[in-house]
Scaffold this motif. Structure first.
Motif, mmCIF file in Angstrom:
data_model
loop_
_atom_site.group_PDB
_atom_site.id
_atom_site.type_symbol
_atom_site.label_atom_id
_atom_site.label_comp_id
_atom_site.label_asym_id
_atom_site.label_seq_id
_atom_site.Cartn_x
_atom_site.Cartn_y
_atom_site.Cartn_z
ATOM 1 N N ILE A 4 0.427 -0.664 -13.364
ATOM 2 C CA ILE A 4 -0.872 -0.786 -13.442
ATOM 3 C C ILE A 4 -1.443 -0.096 -12.127
ATOM 4 O O ILE A 4 -2.030 0.797 -12.208
ATOM 5 C CB ILE A 4 -1.710 -1.969 -13.934
ATOM 6 C CG1 ILE A 4 -1.209 -2.416 -14.972
ATOM 7 C CG2 ILE A 4 -3.188 -1.705 -13.828
ATOM 8 C CD1 ILE A 4 -1.557 -1.392 -16.459
ATOM 9 N N ILE A 5 -0.973 -0.665 -11.148
ATOM 10 C CA ILE A 5 -1.203 -0.615 -9.691
ATOM 11 C C ILE A 5 0.152 0.109 -9.078
ATOM 12 O O ILE A 5 1.032 -0.737 -9.201
ATOM 13 C CB ILE A 5 -2.095 -1.404 -9.032
ATOM 14 C CG1 ILE A 5 -3.456 -1.842 -9.547
ATOM 15 C CG2 ILE A 5 -2.181 -0.662 -7.503
ATOM 16 C CD1 ILE A 5 -4.149 -2.680 -8.662
ATOM 17 N N ASP A 6 0.099 1.423 -8.622
ATOM 18 C CA ASP A 6 1.382 1.932 -8.245
ATOM 19 C C ASP A 6 1.400 1.343 -6.378
ATOM 20 O O ASP A 6 0.971 2.249 -5.549
ATOM 21 C CB ASP A 6 1.622 3.337 -8.064
ATOM 22 C CG ASP A 6 2.995 3.657 -7.953
ATOM 23 O OD1 ASP A 6 3.546 3.246 -7.111
ATOM 24 O OD2 ASP A 6 3.269 4.856 -8.721
ATOM 25 N N PHE A 7 2.020 0.460 -6.106
ATOM 26 C CA PHE A 7 2.099 -0.300 -4.781
ATOM 27 C C PHE A 7 3.278 0.765 -4.132
ATOM 28 O O PHE A 7 3.227 0.716 -2.709
ATOM 29 C CB PHE A 7 2.467 -1.368 -4.718
ATOM 30 C CG PHE A 7 1.029 -2.491 -4.867
ATOM 31 C CD1 PHE A 7 0.206 -2.502 -4.033
ATOM 32 C CD2 PHE A 7 0.714 -2.913 -6.275
ATOM 33 C CE1 PHE A 7 -0.789 -3.323 -4.306
ATOM 34 C CE2 PHE A 7 -0.078 -3.723 -6.694
ATOM 35 C CZ PHE A 7 -1.032 -4.020 -5.589
ATOM 36 N N TRP A 8 4.058 1.311 -4.780
ATOM 37 C CA TRP A 8 5.329 1.945 -4.226
ATOM 38 C C TRP A 8 4.631 3.223 -3.289
ATOM 39 O O TRP A 8 5.066 3.766 -2.489
ATOM 40 C CB TRP A 8 6.093 2.577 -5.140
ATOM 41 C CG TRP A 8 7.135 1.660 -5.729
ATOM 42 C CD1 TRP A 8 7.160 0.297 -5.679
ATOM 43 C CD2 TRP A 8 8.519 1.779 -6.523
ATOM 44 N NE1 TRP A 8 8.118 -0.356 -6.120
ATOM 45 C CE2 TRP A 8 8.941 0.599 -6.772
ATOM 46 C CE3 TRP A 8 9.010 2.838 -7.007
ATOM 47 C CZ2 TRP A 8 10.059 0.451 -7.439
ATOM 48 C CZ3 TRP A 8 10.059 2.858 -7.717
ATOM 49 C CH2 TRP A 8 10.702 1.681 -8.004
ATOM 50 N N LYS A 9 3.719 3.904 -4.151
ATOM 51 C CA LYS A 9 2.912 5.128 -3.511
ATOM 52 C C LYS A 9 2.188 4.733 -2.156
ATOM 53 O O LYS A 9 1.974 5.682 -1.465
ATOM 54 C CB LYS A 9 1.896 5.641 -4.504
ATOM 55 C CG LYS A 9 1.582 7.190 -4.117
ATOM 56 C CD LYS A 9 2.883 8.070 -4.258
ATOM 57 C CE LYS A 9 2.315 9.664 -3.736
ATOM 58 N NZ LYS A 9 3.479 10.398 -3.626
ATOM 59 N N ASP A 23 4.402 -2.437 -9.426
ATOM 60 C CA ASP A 23 3.293 -3.682 -8.982
ATOM 61 C C ASP A 23 4.154 -5.199 -9.065
ATOM 62 O O ASP A 23 3.440 -5.986 -9.164
ATOM 63 C CB ASP A 23 2.225 -3.617 -9.728
ATOM 64 C CG ASP A 23 2.448 -3.654 -11.207
ATOM 65 O OD1 ASP A 23 3.493 -3.764 -11.654
ATOM 66 O OD2 ASP A 23 1.591 -3.319 -12.127
ATOM 67 N N GLU A 24 5.445 -5.208 -8.362
ATOM 68 C CA GLU A 24 6.014 -6.401 -8.720
ATOM 69 C C GLU A 24 5.540 -7.295 -7.570
ATOM 70 O O GLU A 24 5.938 -8.384 -7.729
ATOM 71 C CB GLU A 24 7.553 -5.937 -8.577
ATOM 72 C CG GLU A 24 7.882 -5.364 -7.056
ATOM 73 C CD GLU A 24 9.462 -5.001 -6.816
ATOM 74 O OE1 GLU A 24 10.112 -5.303 -7.637
ATOM 75 O OE2 GLU A 24 9.446 -4.338 -5.902
ATOM 76 N N VAL A 25 4.643 -6.893 -6.644
ATOM 77 C CA VAL A 25 4.048 -7.773 -5.729
ATOM 78 C C VAL A 25 3.306 -9.081 -6.324
ATOM 79 O O VAL A 25 3.332 -10.012 -6.026
ATOM 80 C CB VAL A 25 3.266 -7.081 -4.620
ATOM 81 C CG1 VAL A 25 2.146 -6.330 -5.545
ATOM 82 C CG2 VAL A 25 2.779 -8.012 -3.687
ATOM 83 N N PHE A 26 3.014 -8.747 -7.745
ATOM 84 C CA PHE A 26 2.223 -9.594 -8.540
ATOM 85 C C PHE A 26 3.235 -10.581 -9.001
ATOM 86 O O PHE A 26 2.457 -11.658 -9.759
ATOM 87 C CB PHE A 26 1.225 -8.910 -9.547
ATOM 88 C CG PHE A 26 -0.044 -7.965 -8.735
ATOM 89 C CD1 PHE A 26 -0.778 -8.948 -8.125
ATOM 90 C CD2 PHE A 26 -0.192 -6.956 -9.392
ATOM 91 C CE1 PHE A 26 -1.670 -7.973 -7.320
ATOM 92 C CE2 PHE A 26 -1.359 -6.196 -8.749
ATOM 93 C CZ PHE A 26 -2.067 -6.571 -7.965
ATOM 94 N N ARG A 27 4.231 -10.270 -9.231
ATOM 95 C CA ARG A 27 5.411 -11.256 -10.012
ATOM 96 C C ARG A 27 5.166 -12.644 -9.266
ATOM 97 O O ARG A 27 5.629 -13.564 -9.778
ATOM 98 C CB ARG A 27 6.804 -10.551 -9.794
ATOM 99 C CG ARG A 27 6.709 -9.403 -11.086
ATOM 100 C CD ARG A 27 8.040 -8.772 -11.166
ATOM 101 N NE ARG A 27 8.177 -8.104 -12.424
ATOM 102 C CZ ARG A 27 8.724 -7.035 -12.614
ATOM 103 N NH1 ARG A 27 9.836 -6.820 -11.427
ATOM 104 N NH2 ARG A 27 9.067 -6.127 -13.696
ATOM 105 N N LYS A 28 5.172 -12.523 -7.980
ATOM 106 C CA LYS A 28 5.139 -13.808 -7.170
ATOM 107 C C LYS A 28 3.975 -14.752 -7.537
ATOM 108 O O LYS A 28 3.916 -15.827 -7.544
ATOM 109 C CB LYS A 28 5.364 -13.293 -5.744
ATOM 110 C CG LYS A 28 4.148 -13.144 -5.032
ATOM 111 C CD LYS A 28 4.633 -12.728 -3.644
ATOM 112 C CE LYS A 28 3.333 -11.911 -3.163
ATOM 113 N NZ LYS A 28 3.825 -11.770 -1.439
#
Length: 265
Positions: free
Chosen positions: A43-48, A84-89
């Motif tokens: 949904i949010i592209d933190f890679w970019k 947006d895998e940062v939200f997985r934690k």
């Protein structure tokens, strides 16, 4: 006039990138309501963000609309993807009315059970070579930029939107083979988890298909090319909404139906 669905699934909006068709996504959110809203990753592209932040007010408007839905009766479930895998934690947390989960099991109105996940965990490129996946993401951004200019010229000439990247996906043999393998792996997971089907995102190709073991594969697509969502109606029927193509027809039909009901009353 709003279109009402029992459930809506959207994925791969890639907010925070120039490729996101945010104006269409905001329009979709403004004209739809649902009991359940699943945000199926990326949904949010933190890679970019690694190459510079891009966050226009329009993207904030979309986030606020989702929060407003969550605070006004819609159950919103956020299942993070690889971008947006940062939200997985934060899985298991409840934020502004939004539930963050690694995956979910959704039961349709007709009693079928679907495992909902982003799908990157079944992509060998993402799982085993993140640097290659990141490079691929950068190349994809360039392709989207070319596609945007290409369609600007088509629009001036009176032609409809046409996706160059989607065309290339279906013409390249290896990509078609990957999609087939992807569905095969997900059918095995559905069998393992004893559910009737899988709902995912990740590969930016909306589809509803019957897989092995009689399982149903659903992919809700993306909002950088096709502007698609998966929906469930009050009877449990699943459909793909292609907002670029279907919005006017759907909204016109809803207005006609509403007018007819008013006249009957």
């Amino acid at each position: 006039m709003k279109l009402h669905y029992r459930s809506i699934w959207i994925s791969d909006t890639h907010l925070g990138t120039r490729g996101c068709k945010a104006e269409y996504l905001r329009d979709f959110l403004d004209h739809t309501e649902s009991d359940y809203l699943y945000l199926v990753g990326d949904i949010i592209d933190f890679w970019k963000f690694k190459t510079g932040a891009y966050w226009p007010m329009l993207h904030s408007d979309i986030v606020q609309r989702i929060i407003n839905k969550a605070q006004n009766g819609t159950r919103v479930i956020y299942i993070p993807g690889n971008h947006d895998e940062v939200f997985r934690k934060h899985a298991g947390m409840h934020f502004n009315g939004i539930d963050i989960q690694l995956n979910a099991v959704h039961t349709t109105e007709d009693g079928r059970k679907f495992l909902v996940l982003h799908g990157d965990e079944f992509d060998s490129i993402v799982c085993h070579n993140k640097s290659l996946a990141y490079i691929g993401g950068e190349a994809y951004e360039v392709l989207l930029l070319v596609n945007r200019w290409f369609n600007a010229v088509r629009t001036r000439l009176g032609y409809k939107y046409w996706s160059l990247s989607a065309f290339l996906k279906h013409k390249v043999k290896n990509v078609v083979s990957f999609m087939t393998n992807y569905q095969h792996i997900l059918s095995l997971e559905a069998q393992k988890r004893k559910v009737d089907g899988i709902i995912c995102g990740h590969i930016h190709h909306a589809d509803i298909a019957t897989m092995e073991f009689g399982k149903t594969y659903c992919n809700c697509g993306d909002w950088v090319e096709s502007c698609t969502a998966l929906t469930e109606d009050e009877h449990g029927t699943l459909s793909i909404v292609r907002w670029l193509e279907d919005s006017h027809v759907l909204l016109d039909d809803a207005v006609s139906e509403d007018t007819g009901l008013a006249q009957a009353a």
